[in-house]
Structure formats: C-alpha cells, structure tokens
Design an enzyme around this catalytic site. Structure first.
Site, mmCIF file in Angstrom:
data_model
loop_
_atom_site.group_PDB
_atom_site.id
_atom_site.type_symbol
_atom_site.label_atom_id
_atom_site.label_comp_id
_atom_site.label_asym_id
_atom_site.label_seq_id
_atom_site.Cartn_x
_atom_site.Cartn_y
_atom_site.Cartn_z
ATOM 1 C CG ASN A 7 -1.700 1.237 1.427
ATOM 2 O OD1 ASN A 7 -1.805 2.041 0.504
ATOM 3 N ND2 ASN A 7 -2.278 1.410 2.608
ATOM 4 C CD1 TRP A 8 3.218 1.007 -3.032
ATOM 5 C CD2 TRP A 8 3.499 2.391 -4.777
ATOM 6 N NE1 TRP A 8 3.949 0.333 -3.991
ATOM 7 C CE2 TRP A 8 4.135 1.156 -5.070
ATOM 8 C CE3 TRP A 8 3.547 3.415 -5.729
ATOM 9 C CZ2 TRP A 8 4.804 0.936 -6.272
ATOM 10 C CZ3 TRP A 8 4.218 3.194 -6.929
ATOM 11 C CH2 TRP A 8 4.833 1.970 -7.188
ATOM 12 C CE LYS A 9 0.160 3.277 4.785
ATOM 13 N NZ LYS A 9 0.129 3.362 6.226
ATOM 14 N N GLY B 61 2.913 -1.313 4.298
ATOM 15 C CA GLY B 61 2.921 0.127 4.051
ATOM 16 C C GLY B 61 4.328 0.618 3.760
ATOM 17 N N GLY B 62 4.980 1.164 4.789
ATOM 18 C CA GLY B 62 6.298 1.782 4.624
ATOM 19 C C GLY B 62 7.303 0.935 3.861
ATOM 20 C CD GLU C 182 -2.764 5.277 6.954
ATOM 21 O OE1 GLU C 182 -2.758 5.355 5.720
ATOM 22 O OE2 GLU C 182 -1.819 4.774 7.607
ATOM 23 C CD GLU D 237 -3.468 -2.964 7.281
ATOM 24 O OE1 GLU D 237 -2.414 -3.248 6.722
ATOM 25 O OE2 GLU D 237 -4.033 -1.859 7.159
ATOM 26 N N GLY E 42 2.349 1.835 10.811
ATOM 27 C CA GLY E 42 3.270 2.958 10.668
ATOM 28 C C GLY E 42 3.946 3.350 11.974
ATOM 29 C CB SER F 135 5.324 -2.176 11.876
ATOM 30 O OG SER F 135 4.823 -0.878 12.116
ATOM 31 C CG HIS G 226 -5.652 1.612 5.277
ATOM 32 N ND1 HIS G 226 -5.198 2.573 6.148
ATOM 33 C CD2 HIS G 226 -4.625 0.747 5.096
ATOM 34 C CE1 HIS G 226 -3.940 2.294 6.477
ATOM 35 N NE2 HIS G 226 -3.575 1.193 5.849
#
Ligand code: PEP
Length: 252
Positions: free
Chosen positions: A9-11, A235-236, A98, A168, A174, A214, A96
């Site tokens: 997930n590149w956000k 994510g990251g 966010e 998640e 994150g 993470s 998600h």
C-alpha cells in the site's frame, strides 16, 4: 488452496517519475525471480493505468487504495468501482484504518463498497483491526467480530470467497510496533472461525487473511509462518524495492 499474498500500500507517496521507477524495478524483479506468492501493489489511483501498462502480463495485481460507496454521479473527488474496472484494476483496498480515522469511514460504508467492488469483478481487500485502547481493555476479539460481521456478512458464500481480509491492528500501522506472530495468529484464527461459523469451514479455508502493521524484512518470515496468516499488507516497507522484495522472499 488459498492464495499467499504480499500487497504493498503506497499511500500518498511518490511522484509520477518515482512511481514508474519503483514499478519497473518490481516488474524486473518479478521477471527474474521465482516467486511463491501473489504480488499486489496499491499505488495512488492516478497511476493505475501506468501500472497496468508496465505489468503487461498481469504479473502484479494493481489495486486502488479506496473506492466510492456510490455508483456514479455528483461525488466530487470520488472514484467508482466501474471506473476502476474499466481500467482493469485488480481490486481496491477497503476500510483502511487511515480512511476510518481521517475520513469517517465505517463498516457500513465498507459493506457497500465491498459489494460494489464484487459486482464489478474487483477483488476487495477489506481491512479491519482494533485500536490500542480497545486492545488494552480486552475488547479486540469483540471489535473484530463486529467489524467482520457488519462489513462482510451480508455477502453470499460465493461472494465472500473472493474477498481478501487484512487484519491491521491500528496500533501497529506505521508505528514500528508489530503484533507478535502469536497475536496475529490468534486474531486470524478468530476471523476464520467467525467465517466458518457463518459460511462453513470450506469457505473459511479459501479466504486469504493478510496481516498488516509494520511488517519489515526482518519480521515477515516469522509472521507469515503462522498457519492462518496468508501474507501481508505492507505500508512503509513497500516503498523501497529492496525491502518489498525481501518481504516477498519470506515465502521462499
Ligand atoms: C498499512 O498502511 O496498511 C500498513 C500496514 O502500514 P505499515 O506497514 O507502514 O505499518
């Protein structure tokens, strides 16, 4: 046999040049290495067509990070399931944390989105997970039960089989904090048992349940080794080719 999946997930990261670079790197990696899982990316929707042109043989699934709960019309800024299907997107991430935190998304919204996605042949990656407060007060099993039931349990057995679920925990996204492999397994088994109770074990056994929060090259293998963990939503660590491919290699 349910699929093993590593999804990135590149956000809201990477400009167009940087995004193309990472897509080409991933395409090269996929072409030159034997891979034991499905690989998906969810770049900003603006880049979906580019991604489809780079991953020409569909060797990487291309997802939106969200989609509208409406079919079409005066919803400025929104992207519909039909639009995503028309550019051959593979699916969409739905719910998600966010989106829930910053855009007021609820499981009722998720329920409508999941259904719309399935109706257009898109694969929904439905995300759920508890907050730190909910975990600390021992509500996590109940929270996950409610989320799963509201978002998914209006679907037919044939429909729910096509959904990918991503557990998640909000406190692990994150933050650098990861659920332990045992904590992930416990919730994944819980989700699978809820599905089995409603739809039967055979249906539950077909659904891929990913862990997100993470995941990094150094913890992926241990988390993915758990029997009910079918891969990860990343994510990251999806933003650097070395890290993302090291996580893919956890399935070797
Ligand atoms: C995510 O946003 O889905 C996620 C899991 O992020 P991170 O890997 O950075 O925790």
């Amino acid at each position: 046999m349910r699929k093993k999946i590593v999804a990135g997930n590149w956000k809201m990261n990477k400009n167009y040049t940087e995004a193309q670079e990472l897509m080409h790197e991933l395409d090269r990696y996929k072409k030159n290495n034997a891979i034991n899982c499905e690989v998906y990316i969810a770049p900003p929707s603006l880049y979906i067509t580019t991604a489809k042109n780079i991953f020409l043989n569909d060797n990487v699934g291309v997802f939106a990070q969200d989609m509208s709960e409406h079919t079409s019309g005066a919803y400025t800024g929104e992207i519909s399931a039909d639009m995503l299907a028309s550019v051959n997107a593979t699916g969409a991430i739905i719910g998600h944390s966010e989106r829930r935190q910053y855009h007021g998304e609820t499981d009722s919204h998720c329920n409508r989105k999941v259904k719309l996605a399935l109706d257009k042949g898109l694969v929904p990656i439905y995300c759920n997970g508890e907050t730190l407060e909910q975990r600390k007060s021992g509500q996590h099993f109940e929270v996950i039960k409610n989320q799963t039931e509201v978002a998914l349990f209006t679907l037919s057995a044939e429909e729910i089989k096509k959904v990918v679920i991503a557990y998640e925990p909000v406190w692990a996204i994150g933050t650098g904090e990861t659920a332990s492999p045992e904590q992930a397994q416990e919730i994944h088994a819980h989700i699978r048992s809820l599905i089995a109770a409603k739809y039967g074990q055979e249906v539950a056994d077909e659904i891929s349940i990913l862990y997100g929060g993470s995941v990094k090259p150094d913890n992926a293998k241990e988390i993915f080794s758990k029997p009910d963990v079918d891969g990860g939503l990343i994510g990251g660590a999806a933003l650097k080719i070395e890290d993302f491919t090291a996580i893919i290699k956890a399935f070797d």
